[in-house]
Design an enzyme around this catalytic site. Structure first.
Site, PDB file in Angstrom:
ATOM      1  N   THR A 201       0.822  -1.199   0.000  1.00 39.73           N
ATOM      2  CA  THR A 201       0.000   0.000   0.000  1.00 39.73           C
ATOM      3  C   THR A 201       0.862   1.256   0.000  1.00 39.73           C
ATOM      4  OG1 THR A 201      -1.603  -1.180   1.293  1.00 39.73           O
ATOM      5  CG2 THR A 201      -1.609   1.203   1.528  1.00 39.73           C
ATOM      6  N   VAL A 230     -11.930  -6.646   2.617  1.00 39.56           N
ATOM      7  CA  VAL A 230     -11.444  -5.265   2.718  1.00 39.56           C
ATOM      8  C   VAL A 230     -10.433  -5.222   3.848  1.00 39.56           C
ATOM      9  CG1 VAL A 230     -12.081  -2.894   3.281  1.00 39.56           C
ATOM     10  CG2 VAL A 230     -13.560  -4.242   1.790  1.00 39.56           C
ATOM     11  N   GLY A 231      -9.319  -4.583   3.606  1.00 39.10           N
ATOM     12  CA  GLY A 231      -8.283  -4.478   4.629  1.00 39.10           C
ATOM     13  C   GLY A 231      -8.379  -3.191   5.419  1.00 39.10           C
ATOM     14  N   GLY A 253       0.943  -3.320   5.160  1.00 40.54           N
ATOM     15  CA  GLY A 253       1.140  -4.697   5.583  1.00 40.54           C
ATOM     16  C   GLY A 253      -0.183  -5.412   5.761  1.00 40.54           C
TER      17      GLY A 253
HETATM   18  C1  SD4 Z   1      -4.354  -4.539   3.135  1.00 35.46           C
HETATM   19  N1  SD4 Z   1      -2.736  -3.098   4.186  1.00 35.46           N
HETATM   20  O1  SD4 Z   1      -5.249  -4.615   2.303  1.00 35.46           O
HETATM   21  C2  SD4 Z   1      -3.334  -3.467   2.929  1.00 35.46           C
HETATM   22  C3  SD4 Z   1      -2.417  -3.871   1.840  1.00 35.46           C
HETATM   23  C4  SD4 Z   1      -1.079  -4.146   2.231  1.00 35.46           C
HETATM   24  O2  SD4 Z   1       0.436  -5.892   2.451  1.00 35.46           O
HETATM   25  O3  SD4 Z   1      -0.399  -3.254   2.651  1.00 35.46           O
HETATM   26  N2  SD4 Z   1      -0.717  -5.410   2.094  1.00 35.46           N
HETATM   27  O4  SD4 Z   1      -4.258  -5.285   4.099  1.00 35.46           O
END
Ligand code: SD4
Length: 341
Positions: A201, A230-231, A253
Site C-alpha cells: 500500500t 477489505v483491509g 502490511g
Molecule cells: C491490506 N494493508 O489490504 C493493505 C495492503 C497491504 O500488504 O499493505 N498489504 O491489508
C-alpha cells in the site's frame, strides 16, 4: 536504531528528477527533532513513495494544501502499471477481480473512503469526492462505482496482462481460503531498489507551509484475497488517521492486524501523549505482537508517522520497511532496519 538508509540524491527539489545514488547514512533525526517546525514536508511508504513524494512536492513547494499534495502524490503509484499493489495493474482477488481501497483525511477532520471499488483507476480521488460531496465517510462496491461514474470517472479495465498472468500462476496452487501473508512470500530483509513492488500500500502524510496536515492511503489490498475482503487501508483510524493538533499516521502490511489494533489512530494518540513518531509506531507494532504473537512472527506490518512539528518516524514488525521523506532540502529513501525479534 535506524541502521540502513537508502540515500536519494539531494538536488533541486523544485521537482526535477531524483535518482538513487547509493547506500549511505543520511539524515539525523535527532537534529530534526530539536529544530523548529520542518515544513513543508511529505513522507510516504515504500520505494514507490519517492516518485509519489516528488509529485506531492510540486504542490507543497508552491504553497499548496497538504490535502492536494497527498492526493496528487498517491495518484502516481495508482497510475503505475508496473506496480501490482496499488491502483491500475493491481493484483486481483481470487476470482480475478481488481478491487481497490482508499481513504483520505484533511486537517479539519474531514475524511472520505472507498472500498472494494472496481473499474476506476484512481480510488483516492473518488474517496476525496465522497468526503467533499456526500454526507458520508465511506462508499463500497457497486455504490462506490455508481458514485464515481456519476461524477465523471472513466470506467477502465484494471487487470493488466501481467497481473492476470500472476493470478493464473497463483491459481494453480492457490487454496480458496485466506492466506494472510500471501503477498509477503518474497519478503526479504535484503531487498534493494530493483527488487521492489513485492508489496504494498502507499500511505502518504504531508505538512504544508501553513502548518496543516493531511493524509492519503490507497491499495489493491492483499493479492488474491477472498472476494469482498477489505483491509485496513480504507478504514479511517486503521490504515490512516490525521489529527491536525497532533500528527498523522498510516499503515501498510497485513491489514487484519492493523484493524484489530486500530493502528493509525493508536499511533496518533500515542504521539498526543508525548511519544515521538517513531516511538509511537514502535508501540503500535508491539501491541500487534502482544495480541497475536504467533501471527506477528509471520507477517509484515509497518507504521509511518509525521507530527505537527514535521518530525517523522517509522517502525515495522520485520526488517525491510522503506519509506520516502521529502522536504525543501532533499528527498531520502529510508529504511527502518531494526527488527523487534
Ligand atoms: C491490506 N494493508 O489490504 C493493505 C495492503 C497491504 O500488504 O499493505 N498489504 O491489508
Amino acid at each position: 536504531m535506524i541502521n540502513r538508509r537508502l540515500f536519494i540524491k539531494a538536488g533541486a527539489l523544485g521537482a526535477s528528477a531524483l535518482s538513487v545514488v547509493g547506500l549511505a547514512s543520511a539524515r539525523n533525526e535527532k537534529s530534526r527533532s530539536n529544530a523548529r517546525t520542518n515544513k513543508p514536508i511529505v513522507i510516504a511508504t515504500w520505494d514507490f513513495g519517492v516518485a509519489a513524494n516528488q509529485a506531492a512536492w510540486t504542490v507543497l513547494a508552491s504553497g499548496g494544501r497538504a490535502l492536494d499534495a497527498v492526493e496528487t502524490g498517491v495518484r502516481v503509484p495508482e497510475a503505475d502499471l508496473a506496480n501490482p499493489t496499488v491502483g491500475k495493474g493491481g493484483y486481483p482477488d481470487r476470482d480475478g477481480h481488481v478491487t481497490l481501497d482508499a481513504c483520505i483525511m484533511d486537517d479539519k477532520g474531514n475524511c472520505g473512503s472507498v472500498a472494494a471499488l472496481e473499474h476506476i483507476a484512481h480510488p483516492i480521488s473518488v474517496a476525496r469526492l465522497v468526503m467533499e460531496k456526500t454526507p458520508h465517510v465511506m462508499l463500497v462496491g457497486e455504490g462506490a462505482l455508481q458514485f464515481a461514474l456519476a461524477n465523471g470517472f472513466e470506467q477502465e479495465k484494471l487487470l493488466t496482462p501481467e497481473s492476470e498472468a500472476a493470478w493464473k500462476a497463483w491459481l494453480k496452487k492457490g487454496k480458496y481460503e485466506p492466506v494472510i501473508n500471501i503477498e509477503n512470500k518474497s519478503f526479504t530483509s535484503d531487498r534493494l531498489p530493483g527488487n521492489r513492488y513485492n508489496h504494498d500500500t502507499i500511505g502518504m502524510l504531508a505538512l504544508d507551509s501553513s502548518g496543516n496536515l493531511s493524509g492519503a492511503c490507497t491499495t489493491s489490498g492483499m493479492a488474491f484475497k477472498m472476494r469482498g475482503r477489505v483491509g485496513d487501508s480504507p478504514i479511517i483510524g486503521a490504515g490512516l488517521y490525521v489529527d491536525n493538533e497532533v500528527g498523522g499516521a498510516t499503515a501498510t502490511g497485513v491489514g487484519e492486524e492493523v484493524i484489530r489494533t486500530v493502528g493509525s489512530f493508536l499511533v496518533v494518540e500515542l504521539m498526543r501523549q508525548g511519544m515521538s513518531p517513531r516511538e509511537a509506531c514502535r508501540e503500535a507494532v508491539v501491541r500487534i505482537i502482544k495480541k497475536k504473537p504467533e501471527t506477528a512472527k509471520k507477517i509484515q506490518v509497518g507504521f509511518l508517522a509525521l507530527n505537527k512539528q514535521g518530525e517523522y518516524g517509522a517502525f515495522s514488525l520485520q526488517k525491510g520497511f522503506s519509506y520516502a521523506v521529502c522536504d525543501a532540502k532533499q528527498q531520502d529513501l529510508l529504511m527502518d532496519g531494526e527488527s523487534v525479534y
